[in-house]
Design an enzyme around this catalytic site. Structure first.
Site, PDB file in Angstrom:
ATOM      1  N   LYS A 162       0.854  -1.195   0.000  1.00 44.45           N
ATOM      2  CA  LYS A 162       0.000   0.000   0.000  1.00 44.45           C
ATOM      3  C   LYS A 162       0.889   1.243   0.000  1.00 44.45           C
ATOM      4  O   LYS A 162       1.993   1.231   0.577  1.00 44.45           O
ATOM      5  CB  LYS A 162      -0.882  -0.035   1.244  1.00 44.45           C
ATOM      6  CG  LYS A 162      -1.989   1.018   1.315  1.00 44.45           C
ATOM      7  CD  LYS A 162      -2.887   0.738   2.534  1.00 44.45           C
ATOM      8  CE  LYS A 162      -4.012   1.777   2.618  1.00 44.45           C
ATOM      9  NZ  LYS A 162      -4.886   1.537   3.770  1.00 44.45           N
ATOM     10  N   SER A 214     -10.093  -1.014   7.062  1.00 43.11           N
ATOM     11  CA  SER A 214      -9.556  -0.789   5.722  1.00 43.11           C
ATOM     12  C   SER A 214      -8.839  -1.953   5.067  1.00 43.11           C
ATOM     13  O   SER A 214      -8.390  -1.816   3.924  1.00 43.11           O
ATOM     14  CB  SER A 214      -8.623   0.420   5.743  1.00 43.11           C
ATOM     15  OG  SER A 214      -9.389   1.585   5.971  1.00 43.11           O
ATOM     16  N   SER A 221      -9.797   1.683   2.984  1.00 38.73           N
ATOM     17  CA  SER A 221      -8.935   2.499   2.175  1.00 38.73           C
ATOM     18  C   SER A 221      -7.887   1.698   1.390  1.00 38.73           C
ATOM     19  O   SER A 221      -7.219   2.262   0.521  1.00 38.73           O
ATOM     20  CB  SER A 221      -8.208   3.519   3.051  1.00 38.73           C
ATOM     21  OG  SER A 221      -7.399   2.876   4.002  1.00 38.73           O
TER      22      SER A 221
END
Lengths: 93, 474
Positions: free
Chosen positions: B78, B177, B153
């Site tokens: 990420k 997330s 997210s």
């Protein structure tokens, strides 16, 4: 919330918010605050200050550690304005 | 021909170990698929082009017999995980051009294992969001249905694995997330116990809530990544020493607690509830006891979360001010440099949450909001801990609905926040939690079941998770 409240928060947070956005934010924040306010009714008794639990604070010795030159270079390369290896900033006083 | 559509980490490892496949061929197969699908899906912000050395070293380890499970396995990270000398922007304009000056600890561990870090994935800006619609780099699409969000997210990390662009990926979970995108993209998503994966080198959102975790196709794969990365780190002052973690271990009782009262308020998609109940009754046939439980404080988890997280975020994001790194807007004086840079560099959702955080921490409101929220956090944790005396895990659907459409929730912040209702409790308490795919709705959108276990009892999640996998594969 009123626009002036949002502008005050924006000033505290150091963010430029145009009036048009501040207007929308008054509604957004009212809606969100309306939702989170429900914790007021939760009865868990009165506490004193902030609960810290029983976990001890973890600290290390206050000894400066040298970083490698590649890390040092990387930090300098990221700086928006550099002069003689120093970070250049606007005058404070 | 490498069949990337059926590989697991174990299978890939065996292929490499038995010399049926070379590391560079495995990695190329994934990258080819990743680049092809990424044109539309936008899971990856960037593919790294410096893989040669790590591929060579991984191959050498296989040739010499020193490879471990993750050696040579492609992984996507990420965009909030610092990987030295690579761009890292937290999906934000304000970090444009920022190159990480050090490796985060989980990245160091991946490198130590010899995993191949192939690229950085898209995310909601600064991890604030549940749909990956707020990134400076555009939306990520759900690989299973391109009209739908992949969740957030960590939407990019989920999509990357779901589209077979990587064999596993790392995301971060502050309020759900990892677990919510895993449910939306038909993957296993794990949020480990708070304090188990190091947060050193992770761009922080809510420091008391954040944890890094893996996206994988199977529970076994999740466990392998967990075992490799769940290590004590001196550089993270909230990291728990390995020995201390062992003291929390409990034995499997085969008892699953379900807070049915929490679902009774409506707002849950009928098919989600059906799949959830069906899985539970099939677990009963495998000898599990399903026990209805009452959690009086659980409904407060979401409002508590939306006080604590913005408060911590407003503090954590104060450092992005145009001075030491990233975007710098020109201004006459120092204050205006800060204000203009943040005004231009932060997106709408980030600005909103920073202001919310500033409000709940400000004079006159501090105790009523932040103080009360912290006391509630303690109370919710206490309550869950006492329930764990009589059950192994607490089960709920991961999300109230399957993947929603783009724009569906972005105009109403509270409606977006409500999609986290089942996931936030585990962040509030620090308990480990996993989402496991259990079926599809009539639109063929995946449904996830979530389990929460006591601190440092991920093994319970993996055990029961494997039984759920067995059931759903039949």
């Amino acid at each position: 919330m009123e626009i002036k409240d949002v502008q005050r928060l924006a000033e505290l947070a150091r963010i430029d918010i145009p009036d048009s956005e501040a207007e929308i934010l008054t509604h957004d924040l009212d809606a969100i605050l309306g939702y989170i306010k429900q914790i007021e009714t939760a009865s868990i008794g009165q506490g004193d200050g902030l609960p810290c639990g029983d976990t001890p604070n973890t600290v290390r010795d206050d000894i400066a550690e040298k970083v490698s030159s590649s890390v040092h270079k990387s930090l300098i390369d990221n700086m928006p304005q550099v002069e003689n290896g120093f970070l250049k900033v606007k005058k404070i006083l | 021909m490498i069949d990337i559509y059926t590989l697991t980490i174990q299978k890939a490892h065996d292929l490499l170990k038995n010399k049926e496949v070379k590391v560079k061929d495995l990695v190329s197969a994934y990258i080819a698929e990743a680049k092809k699908r990424n044109e539309k899906i936008n899971a990856f912000i960037e593919f790294f082009d410096d893989l040669e050395l790590s591929i060579e070293e991984a191959q050498k380890r296989f040739d010499e017999g020193s490879a471990t499970t993750l050696t040579g396995i492609p992984v996507a990270i990420k965009d909030n995980l610092l990987y030295k000398d690579h761009l890292c922007t937290a999906g934000s304009k304000i970090l444009s051009g920022y190159k990480a000056s050090y490796d985060g600890t989980v990245i160091s561990l991946l490198k130590k294992e010899g995993a191949i870090i192939i690229g950085r994935t898209n995310m909601d800006e600064f991890a604030m969001g549940s749909s990956t619609e707020t990134s400076f780099y555009g939306n990520t699409l759900n690989p299973l249905n391109e009209e739908r969000v992949p969740g957030g997210s960590s939407g990019g990390s989920a999509a990357a694995v779901s589209m077979y662009g990587s064999l596993f990926s790392l995301g971060s979970d502050t309020g759900g997330s990892i677990r919510q995108p895993a449910a939306f993209c038909n993957l296993v998503g794990l949020k480990p116990t708070y304090g188990s994966f190091s947060r050193y080198g992770v761009i922080a959102l809510g420091s008391s809530l954040d944890q890094i975790g893996p996206f994988t196709h199977t529970v076994d794969d999740s466990e392998m990544v967990f075992n490799a990365l769940s290590q004590y780190d001196q550089k993270d002052s909230t990291s728990v020493p390995n020995k201390k973690r062992d003291s929390f271990k409990k034995d499997l009782k085969k008892k699953i607690g379900v807070p049915y009262h929490f679902f009774e308020n409506g707002g849950i998609q009928e098919e989600v509830l059906q799949a959830f109940n069906k899985t539970l009754s099939e677990l009963k046939e495998e000898g599990y006891e399903i026990i209805p439980i009452t959690l009086s404080y659980i409904a407060y988890s979401l409002p508590v979360y939306y006080i604590v997280q913005p408060a911590e975020a407003s503090s954590n994001l104060a450092r992005f001010d145009g001075i030491r790194y990233g975007l710098q807007e020109k201004a006459e004086n120092l204050f205006d440099t800060y204000a203009k840079t943040k005004g231009v560099g932060f997106g709408k959702e980030v600005r909103r949450r920073i202001l919310l955080g500033t409000y709940v921490l400000s004079h006159g409101y501090y105790d009523a909001y932040y103080g009360k929220a912290l006391r509630m956090k303690e109370q919710i944790t206490k309550e869950l801990n006492s329930i764990f005396e009589s059950v192994d895990v607490i089960a709920t659907p991961t999300t109230p609905t399957t993947a929603f459409t783009f724009g569906e929730k972005s105009s109403d912040p509270v409606s977006m926040y409500l999609s986290d209702i089942f996931t936030v409790p585990a962040n509030i308490t620090g308990d480990p939690s996993i989402s496991i795919p259990i079926g599809f709705d009539k639109e063929k959108l995946p449904i996830g079941l979530q389990m929460i276990a006591p601190h440092f009892n991920e093994h319970l999640l993996f055990s029961i998770g494997r039984d759920i996998e067995k059931i759903t594969q039949e």
